[in-house]
Write a protein that holds these residues in place. Structure first.
Motif, mmCIF file in Angstrom:
data_model
loop_
_atom_site.group_PDB
_atom_site.id
_atom_site.type_symbol
_atom_site.label_atom_id
_atom_site.label_comp_id
_atom_site.label_asym_id
_atom_site.label_seq_id
_atom_site.Cartn_x
_atom_site.Cartn_y
_atom_site.Cartn_z
ATOM 1 N N PHE A 127 0.724 -1.315 0.122
ATOM 2 C CA PHE A 127 0.080 0.080 0.292
ATOM 3 C C PHE A 127 0.881 1.294 0.057
ATOM 4 C CE2 PHE A 127 -2.593 3.184 2.273
ATOM 5 C CZ PHE A 127 -3.520 3.368 1.254
ATOM 6 N N ASN A 128 0.505 2.348 -0.805
ATOM 7 C CA ASN A 128 1.361 3.434 -0.963
ATOM 8 C C ASN A 128 0.366 4.583 -0.621
ATOM 9 O OD1 ASN A 128 2.340 5.781 -2.094
ATOM 10 N ND2 ASN A 128 3.570 5.197 -3.374
ATOM 11 N N VAL A 129 0.462 5.090 0.456
ATOM 12 C CA VAL A 129 -0.658 6.198 0.862
ATOM 13 C C VAL A 129 -0.487 7.413 0.312
ATOM 14 C CG1 VAL A 129 0.956 7.115 2.709
ATOM 15 C CG2 VAL A 129 -1.555 7.233 3.146
ATOM 16 N N THR A 130 0.909 7.697 -0.465
ATOM 17 C CA THR A 130 0.815 8.976 -0.997
ATOM 18 C C THR A 130 0.073 8.740 -2.330
ATOM 19 O OG1 THR A 130 3.133 9.142 -0.201
ATOM 20 C CG2 THR A 130 2.281 10.587 -2.378
ATOM 21 N N SER A 131 0.394 7.818 -3.250
ATOM 22 C CA SER A 131 -0.345 7.738 -4.434
ATOM 23 C C SER A 131 -1.914 7.429 -4.157
ATOM 24 C CB SER A 131 0.184 6.599 -5.481
ATOM 25 O OG SER A 131 0.027 5.210 -4.550
ATOM 26 N N PHE A 132 -2.176 6.327 -3.043
ATOM 27 C CA PHE A 132 -3.424 6.433 -2.802
ATOM 28 C C PHE A 132 -4.545 7.625 -2.390
ATOM 29 C CE2 PHE A 132 -7.430 5.617 -0.112
ATOM 30 C CZ PHE A 132 -8.038 4.839 -1.186
#
Ligand code: NAG
Length: 265
Positions: free
Chosen positions: A142-147
């Motif tokens: 999971f990539n919080v920045t891109s999500f």
């Protein structure tokens, strides 16, 4: 699917393969073949994770026997993608919502404006499949920045089954409360997204405050406690994560939507 149904499907598949040998004339159009591929993939190539087939892994996830997992097993990416994009996910969601609506119909409502229903956002009111289909259906970390950049677009489509339940609740006077682990700064984009997808008339939209340190389960339980302390009756609660529906006060009845793409504790 019944044995007879499976047999029919395999015969149709065999017929399509035979057609390519020129034995018979069969017109194959994509609309016919695509659902067939989705239906056949789990049978022909379910993938394995530590000796467990992906369909068994998914059942373990949904039943909350498999916990604290970080990513979809790499060998199950194709399986999860077919599950999410084919008809299976929609069918499983329909069973959940049919049960929820039957439950609503069975209630003797007070109709005093204090009856509420808690909805999660991601993979509950809206679907992030446009994002996850570009990120391995949960097989990549999971990539919080891109999500969050995606969430800020406010473009996620509604989950049709959840919307059916939402509209049912409005029609009987139960007030929706939207409770999400999304960060507070996503409030405007989340509200816009919900509005664009036809969700209207909720009582509250509750997002995680910047200072909140605990788990999603702790946050959501504490918000439900506040509702109860304010005199509201939580007649139902629906989410795709176990952390949406565990932790007192859960609500008089809880409903778990499918989500084999990610785990939030
Ligand atoms: C996460 O996404 C951002 C924005 O797309 C990107 O710049 C960054 O490299 C990604 N991080 C990882 C670890 O992939």
């Amino acid at each position: 699917m019944t044995m007879a149904g499976t047999t029919t499907l395999l015969l149709v598949a065999a017929a399509l393969l035979a057609a390519s040998c020129g034995a018979w004339e069969v017109t194959v159009d994509d609309a016919v073949v695509a659902p067939l591929i989705h239906a056949l993939r789990p049978l022909l190539g379910s993938g394995r994770h530590a000796g467990v087939a992906c369909d068994s892994w998914r059942l373990g996830v949904e039943a909350y026997n498999v916990r604290d997992w970080k990513t979809v097993p790499a060998s199950c990416e194709g399986y999860v993608g077919h599950y999410m994009l084919g008809s299976h996910y929609r069918r499983d969601s329909k069973v959940v919502v049919d049960q929820a609506i039957a439950y609503v119909d069975s209630l003797k409502l007070a109709g005093n404006g204090k009856e509420v229903w808690v909805f999660d956002v991601d993979e509950t009111t809206v679907s992030n499949l446009p994002y996850y289909s570009r990120h391995g259906f949960g097989a990549t970390p999971f990539n919080v920045t891109s999500f969050n950049a995606y969430a800020q677009e406010g473009s996620a489509p509604a989950l049709p089954e959840t919307k059916r339940l939402y509209n049912k609740l409005l029609s009987v006077g139960i007030k929706p409360v939207i409770l999400t682990g999304r960060a507070e700064y996503l409030r405007a984009s989340t509200a816009t997204n919900l509005g664009r997808q036809g969700y209207a008339g909720w009582m509250n939209l509750l997002l995680k405050a910047p200072g909140f340190k605990g788990s999603s389960l702790a946050f959501k339980s504490s918000e439900r406690q506040k509702l109860q302390d304010a005199g509201y009756i939580i007649v139902g609660n629906i989410g795709d994560q176990w952390s949406d529906i565990l932790g007192a006060p859960e609500g008089a009845r809880t409903f778990k939507l499918p989500d084999p793409m990610y785990y939030i504790g």
